[in-house]
Design a protein around this motif. Structure first.
Motif, PDB file in Angstrom:
ATOM      1  N   LEU A   1      -9.733   0.137   4.084  1.00 19.74           N
ATOM      2  CA  LEU A   1      -9.393   1.927   3.824  1.00 19.74           C
ATOM      3  C   LEU A   1      -8.488   1.628   2.563  1.00 19.74           C
ATOM      4  O   LEU A   1      -7.686  -0.175   2.470  1.00 19.74           O
ATOM      5  CB  LEU A   1      -8.002   2.369   4.967  1.00 19.74           C
ATOM      6  CG  LEU A   1      -8.900   2.915   5.942  1.00 19.74           C
ATOM      7  CD1 LEU A   1      -8.511   3.548   6.930  1.00 19.74           C
ATOM      8  CD2 LEU A   1      -9.587   3.884   5.580  1.00 19.74           C
ATOM      9  N   ALA A   2      -8.397   1.880   1.379  1.00 22.78           N
ATOM     10  CA  ALA A   2      -7.169   1.881   0.452  1.00 22.78           C
ATOM     11  C   ALA A   2      -6.752   3.115   0.531  1.00 22.78           C
ATOM     12  O   ALA A   2      -7.197   3.921   0.458  1.00 22.78           O
ATOM     13  CB  ALA A   2      -8.470   1.557  -0.705  1.00 22.78           C
ATOM     14  N   VAL A   3      -5.817   3.109  -0.355  1.00 20.12           N
ATOM     15  CA  VAL A   3      -4.698   4.066  -1.075  1.00 20.12           C
ATOM     16  C   VAL A   3      -4.770   3.739  -2.284  1.00 20.12           C
ATOM     17  O   VAL A   3      -4.448   2.388  -2.580  1.00 20.12           O
ATOM     18  CB  VAL A   3      -3.613   4.510   0.473  1.00 20.12           C
ATOM     19  CG1 VAL A   3      -4.156   4.697   1.334  1.00 20.12           C
ATOM     20  CG2 VAL A   3      -2.741   2.795  -0.145  1.00 20.12           C
ATOM     21  N   GLY A   4      -4.135   4.291  -2.901  1.00 19.67           N
ATOM     22  CA  GLY A   4      -3.132   4.323  -4.382  1.00 19.67           C
ATOM     23  C   GLY A   4      -5.068   4.353  -5.547  1.00 19.67           C
ATOM     24  O   GLY A   4      -5.952   3.898  -5.499  1.00 19.67           O
TER      25      GLY A   4
ATOM     26  N   SER B   1      -5.411  -2.044  -0.052  1.00 21.55           N
ATOM     27  CA  SER B   1      -6.186  -2.143   1.256  1.00 21.55           C
ATOM     28  C   SER B   1      -6.095  -3.227   2.572  1.00 21.55           C
ATOM     29  O   SER B   1      -5.301  -3.802   2.710  1.00 21.55           O
ATOM     30  CB  SER B   1      -7.444  -1.921   0.282  1.00 21.55           C
ATOM     31  OG  SER B   1      -7.708  -3.961  -0.172  1.00 21.55           O
ATOM     32  N   PHE B   2      -6.584  -2.445   3.472  1.00 19.33           N
ATOM     33  CA  PHE B   2      -6.060  -2.671   4.756  1.00 19.33           C
ATOM     34  C   PHE B   2      -7.563  -2.383   5.441  1.00 19.33           C
ATOM     35  O   PHE B   2      -8.044  -1.637   5.680  1.00 19.33           O
ATOM     36  CB  PHE B   2      -5.472  -2.432   5.518  1.00 19.33           C
ATOM     37  CG  PHE B   2      -4.998  -1.060   4.766  1.00 19.33           C
ATOM     38  CD1 PHE B   2      -5.353   0.321   6.012  1.00 19.33           C
ATOM     39  CD2 PHE B   2      -4.339  -0.657   4.039  1.00 19.33           C
ATOM     40  CE1 PHE B   2      -5.209   1.333   6.061  1.00 19.33           C
ATOM     41  CE2 PHE B   2      -3.996   0.827   3.972  1.00 19.33           C
ATOM     42  CZ  PHE B   2      -4.939   2.273   4.974  1.00 19.33           C
TER      43      PHE B   2
ATOM     44  N   GLY C   1      -6.301   2.479  10.126  1.00 20.62           N
ATOM     45  CA  GLY C   1      -6.072   0.728   9.601  1.00 20.62           C
ATOM     46  C   GLY C   1      -4.830  -0.321  10.275  1.00 20.62           C
ATOM     47  O   GLY C   1      -4.104   1.233  10.943  1.00 20.62           O
ATOM     48  N   TYR C   2      -5.113  -1.322  10.188  1.00 17.76           N
ATOM     49  CA  TYR C   2      -4.748  -2.255  10.346  1.00 17.76           C
ATOM     50  C   TYR C   2      -3.914  -3.008  10.346  1.00 17.76           C
ATOM     51  O   TYR C   2      -4.742  -3.232   9.037  1.00 17.76           O
ATOM     52  CB  TYR C   2      -4.710  -2.220  11.936  1.00 17.76           C
ATOM     53  CG  TYR C   2      -5.747  -3.493  12.159  1.00 17.76           C
ATOM     54  CD1 TYR C   2      -6.368  -4.938  11.879  1.00 17.76           C
ATOM     55  CD2 TYR C   2      -7.624  -1.553  12.018  1.00 17.76           C
ATOM     56  CE1 TYR C   2      -7.701  -5.384  12.487  1.00 17.76           C
ATOM     57  CE2 TYR C   2      -8.840  -3.213  11.927  1.00 17.76           C
ATOM     58  CZ  TYR C   2      -8.810  -4.520  11.993  1.00 17.76           C
ATOM     59  OH  TYR C   2      -9.977  -5.642  12.035  1.00 17.76           O
ATOM     60  N   GLY C   3      -3.180  -3.828  10.456  1.00 17.23           N
ATOM     61  CA  GLY C   3      -2.980  -5.219   9.622  1.00 17.23           C
ATOM     62  C   GLY C   3      -2.163  -5.069   8.828  1.00 17.23           C
ATOM     63  O   GLY C   3      -2.126  -6.012   7.024  1.00 17.23           O
ATOM     64  N   LEU C   4      -0.721  -4.458   8.473  1.00 12.45           N
ATOM     65  CA  LEU C   4      -0.473  -4.016   6.801  1.00 12.45           C
ATOM     66  C   LEU C   4       0.258  -5.035   7.294  1.00 12.45           C
ATOM     67  O   LEU C   4       0.719  -5.585   7.931  1.00 12.45           O
ATOM     68  CB  LEU C   4       0.466  -2.453   6.935  1.00 12.45           C
ATOM     69  CG  LEU C   4       0.680  -1.697   6.285  1.00 12.45           C
ATOM     70  CD1 LEU C   4       0.301  -1.793   4.821  1.00 12.45           C
ATOM     71  CD2 LEU C   4       1.701  -0.884   6.656  1.00 12.45           C
TER      72      LEU C   4
END
Length: 161
Positions: free
Chosen positions: A14-17, A5-6, A83-86
């Motif tokens: 936001l979240a993926v997976g 998430s980020f 999203g940002y900040g990965l």
């Protein structure tokens, strides 16, 4: 697909997976400094309705800080969540290529090279495209056509590493 998430522009995360209700198209872009990212994300925005109609949630993320990501969103008006900040740790977890800036004029931090993940509702990566530079990215219309076929025919994820 590892669960990550980020932060999301406009607030929240936001979240993926992991499992979800829909397929996910997750695009990692290089950041504000990249002149090739904007046309690609503009194309994605123009196809957003088609991707959503095919059953996909669409989102994009970069390693940029909030102010750089927001400046791009303000300029281009993308309708998908950004999203940002990965973090570099997240980049490594996702298996994307990580680059150092060529100069301080390019950007001020390490960043992820482009990647596109098509993730099934069960959290399995159906298709992944990783690039080690800005010029190689999958054609979004061709990818959508292929994903529609995969979904319609219940095709399994293919390949092993």
């Amino acid at each position: 697909m590892p669960r990550i998430s980020f932060p999301k522009l406009g607030g929240g995360t936001l979240a993926v997976g992991g499992p979800g209700d829909r397929h996910t198209l997750f695009v990692i872009y290089r950041g504000k400094h990249c002149g090739r990212c904007k046309p690609y994300l503009n194309k994605l925005d123009s196809l957003l309705g088609a991707w959503q109609e095919a059953g996909f949630d669409v989102l994009a993320c970069s390693a940029d800080p909030e102010e750089k990501a927001q400046a791009d969103l303000d300029e281009y008006g993308w309708r998908f969540p950004v999203g940002y900040g990965l973090t570099e740790e997240q980049m490594r977890t996702l298996g994307v290529y990580v680059s150092d800036p060529l100069s301080p004029d390019e950007t001020d931090r390490r960043f992820a090279e482009p990647a596109v993940f098509c993730i099934r509702p069960d959290g399995v990566i159906q298709v992944v495209c990783l690039s080690n530079g800005p010029a190689a990215r999958p054609d979004l219309e061709e990818l959508l056509d292929g994903m529609k076929f995969n979904i319609a025919h219940n095709r399994p994820a293919r390949g092993t590493v």
